[in-house]
Design a protein around this motif. Structure first.
Motif, PDB file in Angstrom:
ATOM      1  N   THR A   2      14.967  30.167 -10.409  1.00 33.86           N
ATOM      2  CA  THR A   2      15.926  29.323 -11.117  1.00 33.86           C
ATOM      3  C   THR A   2      16.618  30.110 -12.205  1.00 33.86           C
ATOM      4  N   GLY A   5      20.701  27.071 -16.707  1.00 33.91           N
ATOM      5  CA  GLY A   5      21.180  25.727 -16.400  1.00 33.91           C
ATOM      6  C   GLY A   5      20.401  25.046 -15.291  1.00 33.91           C
ATOM      7  N   HIS A   7      19.899  26.151 -12.297  1.00 34.10           N
ATOM      8  CA  HIS A   7      20.413  26.459 -10.973  1.00 34.10           C
ATOM      9  C   HIS A   7      19.609  27.588 -10.346  1.00 34.10           C
ATOM     10  N   GLN A  25      24.197  23.020   3.701  1.00 34.11           N
ATOM     11  CA  GLN A  25      24.361  21.811   2.902  1.00 34.11           C
ATOM     12  C   GLN A  25      23.122  21.519   2.062  1.00 34.11           C
ATOM     13  N   LEU A  28      23.153  23.855  -0.975  1.00 41.50           N
ATOM     14  CA  LEU A  28      24.120  23.406  -1.977  1.00 41.50           C
ATOM     15  C   LEU A  28      23.584  22.201  -2.750  1.00 41.50           C
ATOM     16  N   ARG A  29      22.906  21.295  -2.064  1.00 41.99           N
ATOM     17  CA  ARG A  29      22.309  20.135  -2.743  1.00 41.99           C
ATOM     18  C   ARG A  29      21.202  20.555  -3.696  1.00 41.99           C
ATOM     19  N   ARG A  30      20.579  21.691  -3.406  1.00 48.43           N
ATOM     20  CA  ARG A  30      19.504  22.195  -4.265  1.00 48.43           C
ATOM     21  C   ARG A  30      20.041  23.083  -5.385  1.00 48.43           C
ATOM     22  N   CYS A  31      21.362  23.102  -5.541  1.00 46.74           N
ATOM     23  CA  CYS A  31      22.049  23.758  -6.651  1.00 46.74           C
ATOM     24  C   CYS A  31      21.939  25.275  -6.668  1.00 46.74           C
ATOM     25  N   PHE A  32      21.924  25.913  -5.490  1.00 44.73           N
ATOM     26  CA  PHE A  32      22.027  27.366  -5.491  1.00 44.73           C
ATOM     27  C   PHE A  32      23.398  27.745  -6.039  1.00 44.73           C
ATOM     28  N   GLU A  33      23.429  28.757  -6.883  1.00 39.00           N
ATOM     29  CA  GLU A  33      24.701  29.193  -7.467  1.00 39.00           C
ATOM     30  C   GLU A  33      25.625  29.747  -6.399  1.00 39.00           C
ATOM     31  N   GLN A  34      25.053  30.393  -5.415  1.00 37.25           N
ATOM     32  CA  GLN A  34      25.844  31.030  -4.366  1.00 37.25           C
ATOM     33  C   GLN A  34      25.102  30.896  -3.036  1.00 37.25           C
TER      34      GLN A  34
END
Length: 125
Positions: A2, A5, A7, A25, A28-34
Motif C-alpha cells: 500500500t 493515501g 492506494h 476491473q 481498479l476497484r482495489r485502488c491500485f495506482e497503476q
C-alpha cells in the motif's frame, strides 16, 4: 504493498482475455495506482484501455498461461459470477457474435487471425 493515501502500487496482468479483463476491473476497484495489461492483440488492449488500464503490446511470441478454471471447487469462478451478478464488474466485452455450429470452422479461422476485434464468440447448436 500500500502506498500513500491507502492506494496499492502497481498491478500487472498478462493477457486481456475475459479473465484478464475481469482481473483488471478487480484491481481498479482495489485502488491500485497503476494497472498494466499486456496482450498480443490490439483489439483486446483497446478494451483494457477503455476499462482504465495502461497497456503494453507484446510480440507474437508465446506467453506462459494458466487454466483459469482449474482451481479446486472453482471458488474464484463462483465469486466472479456473484460479482458480475451484483454489477461490480462489466462483461459487455464478452458479448461477441453468435454463430451456428455449422460455421464453427469459420469461427476458428477468425480466432486464428486475432478475433477481428472480439474477445469471445458463441457457437450454438
Amino acid at each position: 504493498m500500500t502506498g500513500p493515501g491507502g492506494h496499492a502500487g502497481t498491478c500487472v496482468i498478462m493477457g486481456a482475455g475475459p479473465a484478464g479483463l475481469f482481473f483488471l476491473q478487480d484491481a481498479l476497484r482495489r485502488c491500485f495506482e497503476q494497472v498494466i495489461v499486456s496482450d498480443k492483440q490490439e483489439s483486446r488492449l483497446r478494451i483494457a484501455r477503455e476499462l482504465g488500464a495502461h497497456t503494453v503490446r507484446v510480440p507474437d511470441e508465446e506467453l506462459a498461461s494458466v487454466a483459469a478454471q482449474s482451481e479446486p471447487g472453482l471458488v474464484s469462478f463462483h465469486k466472479a459470477v456473484r460479482r458480475i451478478h451484483d454489477g461490480e464488474v462489466t462483461v459487455d466485452y464478452c458479448l461477441g457474435p453468435v454463430y451456428p455450429f455449422e460455421e464453427a470452422g469459420e469461427v476458428l479461422r477468425i480466432v486464428e487471425r486475432g478475433g477481428d476485434g472480439h474477445v469471445k464468440f458463441t457457437i450454438v447448436p
